[in-house]
Design an enzyme around this catalytic site. Sequence first.
Site, PDB file in Angstrom:
ATOM      1  N   SER A 185      -6.084 -12.128  -8.094  1.00  0.00           N
ATOM      2  CA  SER A 185      -6.242 -11.942  -9.540  1.00  0.00           C
ATOM      3  C   SER A 185      -6.235 -13.284 -10.259  1.00  0.00           C
ATOM      4  O   SER A 185      -6.710 -13.393 -11.389  1.00  0.00           O
ATOM      5  CB  SER A 185      -5.124 -11.044 -10.091  1.00  0.00           C
ATOM      6  OG  SER A 185      -3.858 -11.523  -9.687  1.00  0.00           O
TER       7      SER A 185
ATOM      8  N   ASP B  12      -2.681 -12.999  -0.647  1.00  0.00           N
ATOM      9  CA  ASP B  12      -3.788 -12.057  -0.821  1.00  0.00           C
ATOM     10  C   ASP B  12      -5.053 -12.617  -0.166  1.00  0.00           C
ATOM     11  O   ASP B  12      -5.550 -13.668  -0.572  1.00  0.00           O
ATOM     12  CB  ASP B  12      -4.027 -11.889  -2.330  1.00  0.00           C
ATOM     13  CG  ASP B  12      -4.633 -10.558  -2.681  1.00  0.00           C
ATOM     14  OD1 ASP B  12      -4.833  -9.735  -1.783  1.00  0.00           O
ATOM     15  OD2 ASP B  12      -4.888 -10.349  -3.888  1.00  0.00           O
TER      16      ASP B  12
ATOM     17  N   LYS C 142      -2.076  -9.713   2.627  1.00  0.00           N
ATOM     18  CA  LYS C 142      -2.498  -8.406   2.121  1.00  0.00           C
ATOM     19  C   LYS C 142      -4.015  -8.327   2.169  1.00  0.00           C
ATOM     20  O   LYS C 142      -4.690  -9.309   1.884  1.00  0.00           O
ATOM     21  CB  LYS C 142      -2.017  -8.255   0.672  1.00  0.00           C
ATOM     22  CG  LYS C 142      -2.665  -7.126  -0.101  1.00  0.00           C
ATOM     23  CD  LYS C 142      -1.968  -6.893  -1.398  1.00  0.00           C
ATOM     24  CE  LYS C 142      -2.587  -7.575  -2.595  1.00  0.00           C
ATOM     25  NZ  LYS C 142      -3.970  -7.179  -2.883  1.00  0.00           N
TER      26      LYS C 142
ATOM     27  N   GLU D  78      -2.917   1.030  -5.734  1.00  0.00           N
ATOM     28  CA  GLU D  78      -3.365   0.648  -7.081  1.00  0.00           C
ATOM     29  C   GLU D  78      -4.238   1.720  -7.714  1.00  0.00           C
ATOM     30  O   GLU D  78      -5.105   2.310  -7.057  1.00  0.00           O
ATOM     31  CB  GLU D  78      -4.162  -0.670  -7.013  1.00  0.00           C
ATOM     32  CG  GLU D  78      -4.719  -1.077  -8.374  1.00  0.00           C
ATOM     33  CD  GLU D  78      -5.210  -2.512  -8.471  1.00  0.00           C
ATOM     34  OE1 GLU D  78      -5.152  -3.238  -7.457  1.00  0.00           O
ATOM     35  OE2 GLU D  78      -5.631  -2.890  -9.579  1.00  0.00           O
TER      36      GLU D  78
HETATM   37  O1  KIV Z   1      -4.518  -9.873  -6.891  1.00  0.00           O
HETATM   38  C1  KIV Z   1      -3.584  -9.208  -7.353  1.00  0.00           C
HETATM   39  O2  KIV Z   1      -2.857  -9.637  -8.261  1.00  0.00           O
HETATM   40  C2  KIV Z   1      -3.349  -7.895  -6.779  1.00  0.00           C
HETATM   41  C3  KIV Z   1      -2.510  -6.943  -7.557  1.00  0.00           C
HETATM   42  C4  KIV Z   1      -3.361  -6.280  -8.569  1.00  0.00           C
HETATM   43  C5  KIV Z   1      -1.806  -5.992  -6.677  1.00  0.00           C
HETATM   44  O3  KIV Z   1      -3.880  -7.589  -5.749  1.00  0.00           O
END
Ligand code: KIV
Length: 243
Positions: A25, A63, A92, A161
């Site tokens: 994000s 992520d 993730k 989500e």
């Molecule tokens: O990238 C992010 O901040 C996320 C959240 C929305 C869980 O994946």
Amino acid sequence: MITAYDALFASIFDPYVDMILVGDSLNMSFSGKPDTLSAEMDQMIYHTQAVCRKVKRSFVLFDMPFGTYINDQIALENAVRVYRETEADAIKLEGGKEKAKLIRHLSDNAIAVFGHIGLKPQSVRSEGGYAIKGKTEPEKAEIIENAMALEEAGAVALIIEGVKPDVAQEVTRRVSIPTIGIGAGPDCDGQVLVWSDMLGFFDEFMPKFVKQYMDGGTLVREAVQRYASEVKSGLFPDENHSY
Ligand code: KIV
């Protein structure tokens, strides 16, 4: 869980949360891009290193950017890079049962993987937008099936989500790994929010699930305005702020 992208905010959040997500994000809120799809490994590694430098107690989650886990080998190479170059505790990735084999491959190679199911921001272009999931019975059944497949494949936790609350509740009841919700109602084991949303710094659009705990944008605008006008009027720097 809260997101953080730099050392300064990670150190502020660290005492109060259990987990920090270095989410892709950041590509939107901090790089000003329209979606997360152009985030890259180098960028995520840089931000995760900064976060890890100041985190003393929280679990740090990396992520995986779009396109960095398109097959078992590429996913493992990139995940190994995360463990070698950062101190992140886990990675993730977005996807359902189609990612089960890949998650098994990563788990078998000592990578801790969080799944991300329901609304998957990296699918925004292929799906034509960000739609809430689990509104119909078949969709609900599919999300539950995905969750169970990821647990079976070795995922250590699930981010859920943008789903109807009953879906997240049912997934949480059916799996034994922790579920962490965002826009998924009150029945997950944990909760995650993007920090710039919850502190009121990102006001381009505000999803319904975000609770703003402060109006950071207004506070900062007022402070910077005051600073600029004090400099222009000669009020600052004064004697108290000079050597
Ligand atoms: O990238 C992010 O901040 C996320 C959240 C929305 C869980 O994946």
